[in-house]
Scaffold this motif. Structure first.
Motif, PDB file in Angstrom:
ATOM      1  N   ILE A 101       0.917  -1.013  -0.450  1.00 48.09           N
ATOM      2  CA  ILE A 101      -0.275   0.014  -0.001  1.00 48.09           C
ATOM      3  C   ILE A 101       1.179   1.428   0.115  1.00 48.09           C
ATOM      4  O   ILE A 101       2.086   0.847   0.437  1.00 48.09           O
ATOM      5  CB  ILE A 101      -1.148  -0.050   1.713  1.00 48.09           C
ATOM      6  N   SER A 102       0.237   2.172  -0.072  1.00 45.71           N
ATOM      7  CA  SER A 102       1.273   3.728  -0.042  1.00 45.71           C
ATOM      8  C   SER A 102       0.739   4.611   0.780  1.00 45.71           C
ATOM      9  O   SER A 102      -0.546   5.192   0.169  1.00 45.71           O
ATOM     10  CB  SER A 102       1.588   4.112  -1.412  1.00 45.71           C
ATOM     11  N   SER A 103       0.906   4.937   2.338  1.00 48.62           N
ATOM     12  CA  SER A 103       0.268   6.198   3.084  1.00 48.62           C
ATOM     13  C   SER A 103       0.356   6.868   2.466  1.00 48.62           C
ATOM     14  O   SER A 103       1.742   7.333   1.637  1.00 48.62           O
ATOM     15  CB  SER A 103       1.213   5.917   4.037  1.00 48.62           C
ATOM     16  N   PRO A 104      -0.454   8.139   2.892  1.00 50.49           N
ATOM     17  CA  PRO A 104      -1.727   7.772   3.771  1.00 50.49           C
ATOM     18  C   PRO A 104      -2.508   7.493   2.600  1.00 50.49           C
ATOM     19  O   PRO A 104      -2.643   7.725   1.780  1.00 50.49           O
ATOM     20  CB  PRO A 104      -2.146   9.249   3.978  1.00 50.49           C
ATOM     21  N   LYS A 146       2.182 -10.125  -3.756  1.00 45.93           N
ATOM     22  CA  LYS A 146       1.131 -10.738  -4.903  1.00 45.93           C
ATOM     23  C   LYS A 146       0.408  -9.209  -4.977  1.00 45.93           C
ATOM     24  O   LYS A 146      -0.023  -9.675  -6.548  1.00 45.93           O
ATOM     25  CB  LYS A 146       0.015 -12.003  -3.563  1.00 45.93           C
ATOM     26  N   VAL A 147      -0.528  -8.592  -4.304  1.00 44.62           N
ATOM     27  CA  VAL A 147      -1.089  -7.450  -4.348  1.00 44.62           C
ATOM     28  C   VAL A 147      -0.447  -5.724  -4.556  1.00 44.62           C
ATOM     29  O   VAL A 147       0.174  -6.020  -3.174  1.00 44.62           O
ATOM     30  CB  VAL A 147      -2.500  -7.292  -3.972  1.00 44.62           C
ATOM     31  N   ILE A 148      -0.896  -5.057  -5.209  1.00 49.75           N
ATOM     32  CA  ILE A 148      -0.506  -3.917  -4.931  1.00 49.75           C
ATOM     33  C   ILE A 148      -1.750  -2.920  -4.930  1.00 49.75           C
ATOM     34  O   ILE A 148      -2.795  -3.256  -5.916  1.00 49.75           O
ATOM     35  CB  ILE A 148       0.360  -3.178  -6.299  1.00 49.75           C
ATOM     36  N   PHE A 149      -2.142  -2.234  -4.357  1.00 51.37           N
ATOM     37  CA  PHE A 149      -3.399  -1.480  -3.512  1.00 51.37           C
ATOM     38  C   PHE A 149      -2.693   0.068  -4.030  1.00 51.37           C
ATOM     39  O   PHE A 149      -1.700   0.477  -3.216  1.00 51.37           O
ATOM     40  CB  PHE A 149      -3.571  -1.458  -2.494  1.00 51.37           C
TER      41      PHE A 149
END
Ligand SMILES: *Cc1c(COP(=O)(O)O)cnc(C)c1O
Length: 347
Positions: A101-104, A146-149
């Motif tokens: 994920i990439s915060s925020p 496995k997953v990039i959000f």
């Protein structure tokens, strides 16, 4: 790339539950000519005595007529949250795999990762809320990822990420790339749905909860390749969307003027944006492609309470990365926004 290679082996070999209505062909008969004694339902009709359509065909047809797209590329979830959960269960081995994920960003990603025992790798946005594309591609090299959000427009910051950057990630990582477009209908920028046929690893998430005004029905949309949609259909609970939600959504979708809602939001958002910039205690107003605005003020916790005392509930996002003293305010009706502006002037 073959997306199947990323799927958990137990999910790939899953034999789905076959519901009563899946097991017969109508053979030319209309369903109202048939006597249904196959599902142990209550036999007197009251509108909801029958199980719902597990694949929500009628609703999907309506959505595709309204938004474009193909039924075979669409899965409907009990809210987007259910879809995110399905994807994590399909791709991430608990206790072993990871997602990026990439915060925020949206808090549910972290919660659902934790519930599914999936490791969270954070490749944060920079101070200007820009994505570090190369760092994401680099982090995705780890075999367990496995997953990039990617949330675009991003919640809580409000901006759409450049398409070029997203395409770069899709091309350079052989991982599932999930674009959460909960707010895309408010934006002038184009949806990534256009790219579905070009990238087997692309999944686009949309929702009827925001512009479509149906948060209470719990209807999330997952757009992906036919292969992936079939796989998720096997995995989801058979009756994940109830009859009343399906029927009400069909009824409401008929009446919605998407363009008009988008324009009204843009107008009110521009007004709120300019107004906030005139306040001496507001330090920065972030440009938004969505139906909310993030702004930095002198002291978020005390401004939050001050607003609450006047009966206005906003979201304090101060605890999120790079969001010190930031509040997030949704765009209300024109009347609500006028009222808020009158009150805020006196702060
Ligand atoms: C509101 C929102 C959703 C929508 O969730 P639903 O479960 O469909 O109501 C999804 N993603 C983000 C980033 C959101 O802010």
């Amino acid at each position: 790339m073959k997306i199947e290679n990323l799927v958990r082996p137990n999910i790939l070999s899953l034999k789905p539950y076959s519901s009563a209505r899946d097991e017969f062909a109508l053979e030319g008969k209309e369903s109202n000519e048939l006597i249904f004694l196959d599902a142990n339902e209550f036999p007197y009709e009251n509108g909801i005595n029958r199980y719902p359509d597990p694949l929500q065909q009628k609703l999907k047809r309506k959505i595709c007529t309204k938004l474009g797209g193909n039924i075979s590329n669409l899965l409907i979830g009990n809210g987007s949250d259910e879809i995110i959960d399905l994807l994590l269960r399909a791709f991430c081995n608990p206790g072993k795999d990871a997602l990026i994920i990439s915060s925020p960003s949206y808090g549910m990603y972290q919660v659902l990762a934790q519930i599914n025992h999936v490791k969270l790798i954070d490749v944060p946005l920079n101070q200007n809320f820009e994505m570090d594309t190369d760092a994401i591609i680099n982090a995705a090299k780890d075999e367990t990822v496995k997953v990039i959000f990617i949330c675009s427009p991003n919640n809580p910051t409000g901006q759409v990420f450049p398409k070029k950057e997203i395409l770069k990630i899709l091309t350079n990582t052989h991982k599932l790339v999930l674009i959460d477009e909960a707010y895309i209908q408010f934006s002038d920028k184009e949806s990534m749905v256009q790219e579905l046929n070009n990238y087997p690893n692309l999944v686009v998430l949309q929702t009827l909860s925001k512009l479509f005004g149906m948060a209470g029905l719990r209807l999330g949309l997952c757009w992906a390749s036919k292969v992936l949609i079939n796989l998720l259909n096997n995995l989801k609970l058979p009756y994940n969307v109830n009859t009343l939600s399906q029927e009400k959504a069909i009824e409401l979708l008929d009446k919605i003027n998407i363009k008009q809602r988008k324009e009204e939001n843009s107008l009110e958002r521009n007004k709120m944006n300019s107004f906030l910039e005139t306040l001496t205690w507001v330090e920065k107003v972030y440009p938004s492609d969505a139906n909310f605005i993030l702004f930095r003020c002198d002291n978020a916790p005390s401004r939050y309470l001050q607003l609450l005392k006047k009966g206005i509930v906003v979201r304090n996002r101060s605890q999120q990365l790079h969001c010190e003293n930031c509040l997030r305010i949704s765009i209300g009706t024109s009347a609500q926004n006028q009222k808020i502006q009158k009150l805020l002037k006196n702060f």
